[in-house]
Design a protein around this motif. Structure first.
Motif, PDB file in Angstrom:
ATOM      1  N   PHE A 146      62.483  37.309  48.807  1.00  0.00           N
ATOM      2  CA  PHE A 146      63.904  37.336  49.490  1.00  0.00           C
ATOM      3  C   PHE A 146      64.226  35.775  49.977  1.00  0.00           C
ATOM      4  CE2 PHE A 146      63.977  41.706  50.462  1.00  0.00           C
ATOM      5  CZ  PHE A 146      65.337  42.187  50.718  1.00  0.00           C
ATOM      6  N   PHE A 147      63.152  35.101  50.119  1.00  0.00           N
ATOM      7  CA  PHE A 147      63.528  33.878  50.564  1.00  0.00           C
ATOM      8  C   PHE A 147      63.008  32.685  49.389  1.00  0.00           C
ATOM      9  CE2 PHE A 147      62.705  35.938  54.754  1.00  0.00           C
ATOM     10  CZ  PHE A 147      63.827  35.656  55.365  1.00  0.00           C
ATOM     11  N   GLY A 148      63.034  33.182  48.164  1.00  0.00           N
ATOM     12  CA  GLY A 148      62.926  32.229  47.440  1.00  0.00           C
ATOM     13  C   GLY A 148      61.904  31.218  47.281  1.00  0.00           C
ATOM     14  N   ILE A 149      60.716  31.543  47.877  1.00  0.00           N
ATOM     15  CA  ILE A 149      59.530  30.580  48.109  1.00  0.00           C
ATOM     16  C   ILE A 149      58.739  30.613  46.644  1.00  0.00           C
ATOM     17  CG2 ILE A 149      57.415  30.165  49.321  1.00  0.00           C
ATOM     18  CD1 ILE A 149      59.855  30.130  51.135  1.00  0.00           C
ATOM     19  N   PRO A 150      58.527  29.428  46.172  1.00  0.00           N
ATOM     20  CA  PRO A 150      57.688  29.646  44.744  1.00  0.00           C
ATOM     21  C   PRO A 150      56.538  29.674  44.990  1.00  0.00           C
ATOM     22  CG  PRO A 150      58.409  27.431  45.401  1.00  0.00           C
ATOM     23  CD  PRO A 150      58.918  28.375  46.632  1.00  0.00           C
ATOM     24  N   GLY A 151      55.778  30.782  45.636  1.00  0.00           N
ATOM     25  CA  GLY A 151      54.533  30.934  45.874  1.00  0.00           C
ATOM     26  C   GLY A 151      54.076  32.046  44.829  1.00  0.00           C
ATOM     27  N   LEU A 152      52.776  32.528  45.199  1.00  0.00           N
ATOM     28  CA  LEU A 152      52.218  33.431  44.505  1.00  0.00           C
ATOM     29  C   LEU A 152      52.751  35.007  44.746  1.00  0.00           C
ATOM     30  CD1 LEU A 152      48.385  32.734  44.591  1.00  0.00           C
ATOM     31  CD2 LEU A 152      50.057  32.448  42.476  1.00  0.00           C
ATOM     32  N   GLY A 153      53.216  34.977  45.579  1.00  0.00           N
ATOM     33  CA  GLY A 153      53.982  36.538  45.948  1.00  0.00           C
ATOM     34  C   GLY A 153      55.056  36.656  45.254  1.00  0.00           C
ATOM     35  N   GLN A 198      49.252  25.709  41.551  1.00  0.00           N
ATOM     36  CA  GLN A 198      50.385  25.108  42.066  1.00  0.00           C
ATOM     37  C   GLN A 198      51.048  26.084  43.196  1.00  0.00           C
ATOM     38  OE1 GLN A 198      52.707  24.530  38.737  1.00  0.00           O
ATOM     39  NE2 GLN A 198      51.805  22.586  38.185  1.00  0.00           N
ATOM     40  N   ARG A 199      51.253  27.221  42.826  1.00  0.00           N
ATOM     41  CA  ARG A 199      51.982  28.362  43.654  1.00  0.00           C
ATOM     42  C   ARG A 199      51.185  28.613  45.151  1.00  0.00           C
ATOM     43  NH1 ARG A 199      56.105  31.498  41.886  1.00  0.00           N
ATOM     44  NH2 ARG A 199      57.203  30.830  39.902  1.00  0.00           N
ATOM     45  N   MET A 200      50.000  28.373  45.086  1.00  0.00           N
ATOM     46  CA  MET A 200      49.329  28.875  46.516  1.00  0.00           C
ATOM     47  C   MET A 200      49.621  27.934  47.518  1.00  0.00           C
ATOM     48  SD  MET A 200      45.530  28.003  45.470  1.00  0.00           S
ATOM     49  CE  MET A 200      44.664  27.059  46.982  1.00  0.00           C
ATOM     50  N   VAL A 247      41.796  39.666  56.258  1.00  0.00           N
ATOM     51  CA  VAL A 247      43.034  39.521  55.540  1.00  0.00           C
ATOM     52  C   VAL A 247      43.204  38.078  55.260  1.00  0.00           C
ATOM     53  CG1 VAL A 247      44.360  41.444  56.365  1.00  0.00           C
ATOM     54  CG2 VAL A 247      44.575  39.134  57.784  1.00  0.00           C
ATOM     55  N   ILE A 248      42.336  37.288  55.983  1.00  0.00           N
ATOM     56  CA  ILE A 248      42.535  35.687  55.892  1.00  0.00           C
ATOM     57  C   ILE A 248      42.670  35.236  54.581  1.00  0.00           C
ATOM     58  CG2 ILE A 248      41.572  33.623  56.467  1.00  0.00           C
ATOM     59  CD1 ILE A 248      40.764  34.722  59.277  1.00  0.00           C
ATOM     60  N   PRO A 249      41.409  35.209  53.671  1.00  0.00           N
ATOM     61  CA  PRO A 249      41.478  34.911  52.201  1.00  0.00           C
ATOM     62  C   PRO A 249      42.738  35.249  51.597  1.00  0.00           C
ATOM     63  CG  PRO A 249      39.458  35.978  52.887  1.00  0.00           C
ATOM     64  CD  PRO A 249      40.241  36.261  54.106  1.00  0.00           C
ATOM     65  N   ARG A 250      43.467  36.376  51.920  1.00  0.00           N
ATOM     66  CA  ARG A 250      44.382  36.988  51.000  1.00  0.00           C
ATOM     67  C   ARG A 250      45.635  36.214  51.333  1.00  0.00           C
ATOM     68  NH1 ARG A 250      44.413  42.997  50.202  1.00  0.00           N
ATOM     69  NH2 ARG A 250      42.943  43.203  48.650  1.00  0.00           N
ATOM     70  N   LEU A 251      45.696  35.387  52.648  1.00  0.00           N
ATOM     71  CA  LEU A 251      46.656  34.741  52.848  1.00  0.00           C
ATOM     72  C   LEU A 251      47.297  33.662  51.580  1.00  0.00           C
ATOM     73  CD1 LEU A 251      46.097  33.390  56.365  1.00  0.00           C
ATOM     74  CD2 LEU A 251      47.357  35.387  55.680  1.00  0.00           C
ATOM     75  N   PHE A 252      46.583  33.382  50.736  1.00  0.00           N
ATOM     76  CA  PHE A 252      46.614  32.566  49.643  1.00  0.00           C
ATOM     77  C   PHE A 252      47.833  33.217  48.885  1.00  0.00           C
ATOM     78  CE2 PHE A 252      42.474  30.537  50.660  1.00  0.00           C
ATOM     79  CZ  PHE A 252      42.659  29.349  50.622  1.00  0.00           C
ATOM     80  N   MET A 253      47.614  34.672  48.621  1.00  0.00           N
ATOM     81  CA  MET A 253      48.512  35.184  47.818  1.00  0.00           C
ATOM     82  C   MET A 253      49.880  35.626  48.125  1.00  0.00           C
ATOM     83  SD  MET A 253      45.856  37.879  46.172  1.00  0.00           S
ATOM     84  CE  MET A 253      47.189  38.319  45.157  1.00  0.00           C
ATOM     85  N   GLY A 254      50.066  35.157  49.416  1.00  0.00           N
ATOM     86  CA  GLY A 254      51.230  35.097  50.234  1.00  0.00           C
ATOM     87  C   GLY A 254      52.017  36.633  50.354  1.00  0.00           C
ATOM     88  N   SER A 255      53.282  36.751  50.593  1.00  0.00           N
ATOM     89  CA  SER A 255      53.800  37.931  50.819  1.00  0.00           C
ATOM     90  C   SER A 255      54.893  38.161  49.780  1.00  0.00           C
ATOM     91  CB  SER A 255      54.351  38.107  52.267  1.00  0.00           C
ATOM     92  OG  SER A 255      55.521  39.057  52.109  1.00  0.00           O
ATOM     93  N   LEU A 256      54.789  39.355  49.064  1.00  0.00           N
ATOM     94  CA  LEU A 256      55.486  39.817  48.023  1.00  0.00           C
ATOM     95  C   LEU A 256      57.255  39.743  48.690  1.00  0.00           C
ATOM     96  CD1 LEU A 256      53.839  42.925  46.320  1.00  0.00           C
ATOM     97  CD2 LEU A 256      53.420  40.215  45.790  1.00  0.00           C
ATOM     98  N   ILE A 257      57.300  40.433  49.647  1.00  0.00           N
ATOM     99  CA  ILE A 257      58.835  40.702  50.015  1.00  0.00           C
ATOM    100  C   ILE A 257      59.338  39.305  50.536  1.00  0.00           C
ATOM    101  CG2 ILE A 257      60.303  42.022  51.582  1.00  0.00           C
ATOM    102  CD1 ILE A 257      58.863  43.773  49.611  1.00  0.00           C
ATOM    103  N   ILE A 258      58.583  38.774  51.557  1.00  0.00           N
ATOM    104  CA  ILE A 258      59.132  37.523  52.230  1.00  0.00           C
ATOM    105  C   ILE A 258      59.328  36.426  51.048  1.00  0.00           C
ATOM    106  CG2 ILE A 258      58.671  35.461  53.504  1.00  0.00           C
ATOM    107  CD1 ILE A 258      59.253  38.058  55.264  1.00  0.00           C
ATOM    108  N   GLU A 259      58.389  36.298  50.136  1.00  0.00           N
ATOM    109  CA  GLU A 259      58.610  35.240  49.158  1.00  0.00           C
ATOM    110  C   GLU A 259      59.784  35.226  48.297  1.00  0.00           C
ATOM    111  OE1 GLU A 259      55.093  34.048  47.392  1.00  0.00           O
ATOM    112  OE2 GLU A 259      54.049  33.457  49.130  1.00  0.00           O
TER     113      GLU A 259
END
Lengths: 467, 325, 632
Positions: free
Chosen positions: B271-278, B108-110, B257-269
């Motif tokens: 801070f901005f409250g994105i419900p992603g994997l980061g 769900q979060r990716m 780094v392309i496949p890792r895009l799925f995992m998102g960014s820890l800091i950005i997500e």
């Protein structure tokens, strides 16, 4: 007052680092191939200026690394034979110097140079009734009888005095080192006193001295950079953060170097299975997302520290161990880049003819590694050390934000930013904590980045001196 | 060539096994399940019974490598190592310590992660390369010098300040975008623009300077002199020859780094409250949920290795020496 | 083909380079001209400014370099006055240039066709089918098949790459082709082919050719007129025939005199003291004064003008000022027979004992058992392929080589790159393990030795490498470098070691204080002396010399060859001299072994082998050596 010096683990490592660097410099002082690049760095305006800034930061960090505890006043009736009681609070030489800053704690936020608190309070008014107003600060500008009238004249008077002091020191410095051979003795450039303007590096020094003068004159009487949520002076916090940043930047490297050097060179020189094994090791470590690996390791360390809380007699010792653990983790996870670089270089070097010549003499592998390979990769090591430094200072902030950085109780840039960022939502904005962290970090990292550029230009034959 | 790629894929297996052993050692041997239970049960005075109960509830009550109680093959399989670690190989992540299914959370979060990370990556790469090419085209002029100084200044600022500054300016002061949050569907763009912009600005100093250095190094090579001796224009030399050759080192850093895009960014997500994997990961770190951290470590390594293989494949496209040998 | 008649005139060209705040003048007032369909050679040792001159003509100076003054006219166009876009049309169009390093001069990620088409599109507006046809035609013109069109540079050999590069540069149908050391990086047989190709192309197309070279023989074979450069200036400018029969400038005369050749066997080579002054030197008088055998007071005070001694023959020397300048005024008279004019057969008199010092010639002491005895030595490297990297075959780098070298004898091992000669040297020294075969040194088999025994044995055999820059550790002082072998192999006291270092430095002609300095303070020739001293430090009986003079200028090469000859005489050393340079071989070798594809194809007495080669490959090598055409 009686004091007892305390040697935290990180202090010991810093001293070790200093001693190593000093020994290396001493050994290599006559070696021209070693000195020439540094002379090049120091003779450029950028190199000398940034080195000076870094030296000031390092000086502050060092002062903050001379730790001691104060002896508590003996209880009445205590005899001389009894064990002296020491405070549980570890202080540093910097704390002693900044005593007014450290002790002038307000109730909560106050803006830079403010004379009143940031939040209104209910207090007795002049007519005895309770009013809600901004109360005067306990320390900041407390000496002013009528802040509204006296503020500007007082500030400008003190600032002027401070600036004047800084300028006088600068003039003295110039007359002592700028024009005499004293400069040359320390290997400082610009020691020849040419008619064409003052020696170049003095400008950076002038700025530093003027800033320091003004701060020394003002800081004991005002909160130059304001206070934080619990009323601590932000200038004090910023200065204390420097040591943490420097430690992360330097100790990590110290821990990383043996891995990178040993494994990288061995992989390149010996090749074959040893190479395969080492490559496997660093590919595996590399494959784990950096922050996650650090996070995982820090979590584990945290649990261990909590489980063994009885080992640490002071809070300082505890956060110190956590800091060291962080450095160790960053070091153990961070050696792969340099090792890969060194492996490639060793691969090239081992085919070079002077290594072949040594082998034709039957010189042992250990000796070849030590005498032929190691000295010829040192420039890469130095370049990568200075480049990594700035990255590590920045990493501390991010890791502390994620919650896997230094101890939350430790003063650091990361914790400062962390504490401040939520306050941006306030009206009016509490900006000074962030601004202070920003400026202090920016100057440090920018100086380190520019300095590393100079070092790379001087040491790396490939960059050819000019980018 | 097929052999070459196959060999790289095979090489991935021992690496993943290594990652697996390492994380297992960290989370189960240095830290025992007892420690974990104590953290989650919180209070200082936990009864041994509570610990045992927590362990059995979460499946941590088995031995590490060998289960003498079990019989036959289960002696080796009914253990923590197989249950908690080896099962990751078949992407069986199990449940988080709060009981939720990790695999479902990931699937769900990716998507929110991708919504932020993919535009950041693509636009960023184009922007950084363009900026670097611009500087290189005007190399030696004040524009180049100024650009490099700007890059060094930008890379001397902690990423946190970009986020905080961006939120303050674009969100609070100018009201361009919501400060944080996320909505799936078409409205996602509103929440997407600011994180992407902030990431772009945060990365431009480092990346552009790196690419510029790559280009400058290529420009110093003999074949560039040949191309200019043929009478080609500076632009053609830059785009056809320099870019073509610089592609190889650029790909090395980019494709992985392309496949890792799925995992998102820890800091950005976060801070901005994105419900992603980061943000999922960062929450797990802060909640000390080791099951999630372990899964994310494995997933990250897996994606990195996929990235390595993709890098090798991309070389065959960019470098005829790899393609034809 | 109708290349327009044209003429390049270079006048008073000065190039400046910004080097960290200092301005260097590597090219300082160069003037020459090239007529239509003429080949002019710009001849000089490394660092004399010849390549920068060529790059300045193309306006392709490296960053930091600029044309300070002077003009270049191609037909009637002043090249330095053109706008950059106009110059783009000239570059690769009317004026083209090929470079030294075929390895790096082609774009590795573009096919040959793509790279040729670019030039065709830029200068002749050809695209698609027309371009493809023309590219194929150009490739055939340079002797490559159409099948090479789709090749990438890495799929071509060095010679093929150079041909492809020439095809690219012909695409714009240039009036003048500049060739900057086009064959220096190539083997001698390939060099002969490329030079022949260039000559043919020049004649067929009516092109002018500016050939930049350090090789006297190449210049002689190719050029109609020759300009000799020294320290940024042209010191002599003359028709080729005149220059090679009667060189006027003392520098040119010396260049001829220092060449090792068959007819100088046993003579001590004349040598040129000192080194080429760097571009940062400051001159008050003649730039050659410090090294000139004919120097007199005026030379130090006044820079000589360019004098025309006989019509068309110019020399920058005060001695040339007089009406009839002859070399009789040169005190150290060394009128030299021109090189290249000697036919291979005619000049093969041995003069070993005629001229005083016998240096080469017969070995001084022919002992019965050889110092080095190699039998059936082979080194095979496995080729691994497939998923599991199985060994599917073997590269036979050295494939059954036998040779012997006696004390006081020089065996020259001749071969082109990739023939396995360096691998052989390393296998003899056991720096790599031989696959099969036997190496006996002083009647002891090396294969039987290991550990300490092998280490001790290493004192008897040493090696001197080609590259004087990478053969010395830049981080060690010269004294430490010399002491390294002694420390490993001899048990000497510290004072004995110091004594020995001083002695060694003296033997190789270096000052005693050299021991406390670092390698970077020395020139290439001096470094090679250090490398020789390092090898001698452990008193070896066998010295393997792996192309010891290939990286050196000819004037320095003579010094090193003389030194090697002296040392051989004094210590009775056995030399295994690995080289590709036949003139060096003919000068100093007692015996020659010719190597090809890992095997020795012919071996024999130097004189016999060089004059009456039996194997076809030896003949090819000898015929390919430059300096033959003049005798034809």
């Amino acid at each position: 007052m009686m004091i007892k010096p305390v040697l935290l683990w990180s202090d010991a490592l810093i001293l070790l680092l200093l001693a190593t660097v000093a020994a290396l410099v001493w050994l290599a002082r006559k070696n021209d191939t070693f000195r020439a690049p540094w002379r090049q760095v120091m003779s450029s305006r950028m190199g000398a200026g940034t080195a000076l800034i870094l030296a000031v930061y390092a000086g502050i960090g060092l002062l903050d690394s001379l730790h001691y505890v104060e002896r508590l006043p003996g209880a009445p009736g205590q005899t001389a034979g009894q064990q002296a009681q020491y405070s549980g609070e570890v202080r540093s030489a910097l704390d002693a110097l900044l005593k007014p800053l450290r002790e002038n704690v307000e109730k909560t936020y106050s803006a830079p140079f403010a004379t009143h608190l940031y939040a209104k309070e209910t207090m007795p008014g002049p007519d005895g009734r309770e009013v809600r107003d901004f109360p005067r600060l306990k320390h900041g500008g407390a000496h002013l009888a009528d802040p509204e009238k006296d503020f500007w004249s007082d500030v400008s008077e003190r600032a002027g005095l401070g600036l004047l002091g800084g300028w006088v020191v600068w003039l003295l410095w110039r007359s002592w080192f700028g024009c005499r051979n004293g400069g040359a003795r320390f290997g400082l450039p610009g020691s020849s006193c040419s008619a064409a303007g003052p020696p170049r590096r003095n400008l950076t020094l002038l700025v530093i001295l003027l800033t320091a003068g003004a701060l020394i004159a003002l800081a004991p009487h005002y909160h130059v950079l304001g206070t934080d949520k619990v009323g601590q002076d932000v200038l004090y916090l910023s200065l204390k953060s420097i040591r943490t940043g420097l430690l992360i930047g330097s100790l990590t490297t110290l821990i990383m170097l043996p891995f990178a050097l040993g494994l990288g060179i061995a992989a390149g020189y010996f090749g074959g299975r040893i190479d395969d094994a080492i490559q496997y090791l660093y590919t595996t470590l590399n494959s784990i997302p950096g922050v996650l690996l650090i996070a995982a390791a820090v979590l584990v360390v945290q649990v261990q520290i909590e489980a063994n809380a009885e080992f640490f007699d002071t809070a300082a010792a505890r956060s110190d161990v956590r800091l060291l653990a962080l450095c160790a983790i960053l070091g153990v996870t961070g050696w792969t880049g340099l090792a890969r670089l060194l492996r490639a270089e060793a691969l090239k070097l081992r085919e070079l003819e002077f290594v072949q010549a040594a082998r034709a003499f039957g010189v042992t592998d250990a000796r070849i590694l030590l005498r032929h390979l190691l000295p010829n990769v040192m420039h890469l090591v130095l370049i990568s050390v200075v480049i990594d430094f700035s990255g590590l200072v920045l990493a501390e902030a991010v890791l502390s934000y994620v919650g896997v950085g230094v101890d939350p109780g430790m003063i650091s840039f990361g914790n400062m930013i962390n504490g401040a960022r939520l306050e941006l939502a306030r009206e009016p904005v509490v900006w000074w904590q962030l601004a202070a962290a920003f400026v202090f970090m920016f100057v440090l990292v920018l100086a380190a980045n520019l300095f590393s550029d100079q070092v790379r230009d001087a040491l790396d034959p490939k960059s050819g001196g000019r980018k | 060539m097929l052999n070459y790629i196959l060999r790289r894929v095979l090489y991935a297996i021992p690496i993943l096994l290594g990652v697996n052993l390492l994380t297992f050692a960290l989370f189960f041997m240095v830290n025992t399940p007892d420690d974990m239970a104590r953290i989650h049960l919180g209070a200082k005075h936990v009864t041994p019974e509570a610990i045992t109960r927590w362990k059995s509830e979460h499946g941590y009550d088995k031995p590490l490598f060998v289960n003498p109680a079990a019989s036959g093959i289960e002696k080796a399989t009914d253990t923590l190592f197989v249950e908690k670690s080896l099962k990751l190989f078949v992407l069986d992540f199990g449940a988080a310590d709060d009981g939720r299914d990790i695999a479902r959370e990931i699937s769900q979060r990716m998507w929110p992660s991708l919504v932020i990370a993919l535009p950041t990556f693509v636009v960023g790469l184009l922007a950084y390369l363009s900026f670097a090419l611009l500087l290189v085209f005007f190399r030696g002029t004040p524009l180049d010098t100024g650009g490099v100084i700007l890059c060094v200044a930008l890379m001397s600022i902690s990423g946190l300040f970009y986020v905080i500054g961006g939120q303050y300016l674009m969100g609070k002061l100018w009201h361009w975008f919501p400060i944080s949050g996320y909505q799936p569907g078409l409205d996602a763009w509103k929440f997407m623009v600011m994180p992407v912009l902030v990431s772009l600005i945060g990365g431009i100093g480092d990346s552009s300077r790196f690419y510029r250095a790559l280009f400058i190094e290529e420009i110093g090579k003999d074949y560039v002199r040949t191309a200019r001796a043929k009478g080609l224009s500076d632009l053609r030399v830059l785009f056809k020859h320099v870019l073509g050759n610089a592609m190889i080192p650029i790909l090395t850093g980019v494709v992985v780094v392309i496949p890792r895009l799925f995992m998102g960014s820890l800091i950005i997500e976060s801070f901005f409250g994105i419900p992603g994997l980061g943000s999922y990961t960062i929450d797990a770190i802060q909640a000390q949920d080791f099951a999630i951290v372990r899964s994310m470590v494995f997933l990250g390594s897996l994606l990195y290795i996929v990235g390595l293989v993709l890098t090798d494949i991309s070389y065959t496209w960019a470098d005829p020496r790899v393609r034809l040998e | 083909m109708s290349a327009p008649v044209s003429k390049l005139v270079v006048e008073n060209l000065c190039v400046e380079i910004d080097a960290g705040g200092r301005v260097l003048k590597p090219v300082d007032g160069v003037s020459f001209e090239i007529g239509p369909n003429e080949c002019v050679a710009l001849l000089g040792e490394s660092g004399c400014g010849k390549s920068l001159t060529a790059l300045a003509l193309m306006r392709l100076l490296p960053e930091g370099g600029r044309v300070a003054s002077g003009s270049v006219r191609l037909s009637d166009d002043d090249l330095f006055a053109l706008a950059e876009a106009e110059m783009g049309e000239v570059r690769g169009g009317r004026l083209a240039m090929i470079f030294q390093e075929p390895q790096t001069s082609l774009n590795p990620v573009m096919t040959v066709a793509e790279q040729i088409n670019e030039a065709l599109a830029a200068h002749r507006g050809l695209n698609d089918v027309a371009a493809a046809k023309e590219a194929a035609r150009l490739l055939r013109a340079v002797g490559l098949g159409d099948d090479k069109l789709a090749s990438y540079p890495f799929q071509l050999s060095g010679g093929q790459r150079q041909r492809a590069l020439i095809a690219m540069m012909l695409a714009g149908e240039p009036e003048l082709l500049i060739a900057d050391e086009p064959t220096t990086a190539l083997d001698v047989t390939v060099q002969a082919q490329i030079l022949k190709l260039l000559k043919e192309l020049q004649q067929q197309r009516g092109m002018s050719l500016l050939l930049i070279t350090h090789d006297l023989d190449v210049a002689h074979d190719m050029a109609d007129r020759v300009a000799v450069m020294y320290a940024g200036q042209i010191v002599e400018w003359a028709p080729s025939a005149a220059l090679y029969t009667s060189p006027r400038h003392p520098y040119t005369q010396k260049l001829f005199a220092v060449l090792p050749r068959l007819d100088r066997r046993g003579e001590r080579l004349d040598s040129l003291p000192g080194r080429v002054p760097g571009p940062d030197s400051v001159f008050s008088g003649c730039r050659f004064a410090d090294r000139c055998p004919a120097v007199f007071e005026r030379c130090r005070l006044e820079a000589p003008a360019f004098h025309e001694t006989v019509p068309g023959h110019w020399s920058r020397c005060h001695l040339a000022e007089a009406e009839e300048p002859t070399s009789s005024r040169v005190r150290h008279a060394h009128q030299v027979t021109p090189t290249g004019t000697h036919g291979a057969a005619e000049s093969l008199r041995f003069s070993a004992y005629e001229s005083g010092v016998p240096l080469a010639g017969a070995p001084s002491a022919v002992s019965l058992s050889p110092v080095l005895d190699v039998r059936d030595l082979a080194v095979h490297f496995p080729i691994r392929k497939g998923l599991l990297r199985r060994t599917v075959g073997q590269v036979k780098a050295v494939d059954g080589v036998s040779l012997q070298v006696s004390a006081g004898e020089t065996l020259a091992l001749v071969g082109e790159s990739g023939c396995g000669k360096t691998t052989l040297a390393r296998a003899i020294l056991r720096l790599i393990e031989p696959t099969t075969g036997q190496v006996r040194l002083l009647d002891e088999s090396l294969a039987d030795l290991s550990g300490e025994g092998l280490r001790r044995k290493r004192a008897q055999m040493q090696i001197v490498f080609q590259d004087p820059f990478s053969s010395l550790n830049p981080r060690m002082k010269v004294g430490e470098i010399l002491a390294e072998g002694m420390a490993a192999l001899l048990s000497l006291s510290a004072s004995a070691r110091l004594q020995r270092i001083a002695n060694l430095l003296n033997q190789v002609g270096l000052p005693e204080d050299a021991a406390s300095r670092y390698p970077h303070e020395f020139s290439g020739g001096q470094r090679q002396r250090i490398a020789i001293a390092r090898a001698l430090a452990v008193e070896p009986k066998l010295l393997i010399l792996d192309e010891p003079t290939s990286a050196l200028d000819v004037s320095v090469q003579a010094q090193i060859l003389n030194l090697l000859a002296d040392l051989q005489q004094k210590h009775g050393l056995a030399y295994l001299f690995i080289t590709h340079n036949l003139s060096v071989v003919s000068y100093l070798a007692h015996r020659v072994a010719v190597m090809r594809g890992g095997k020795i194809v012919e071996t024999g007495d130097a004189e016999a082998l060089l004059t009456r080669p039996e194997h076809a490959y030896t003949r090819l090598l000898l015929d390919s050596a430059p300096g033959k055409t003049g005798a034809a």
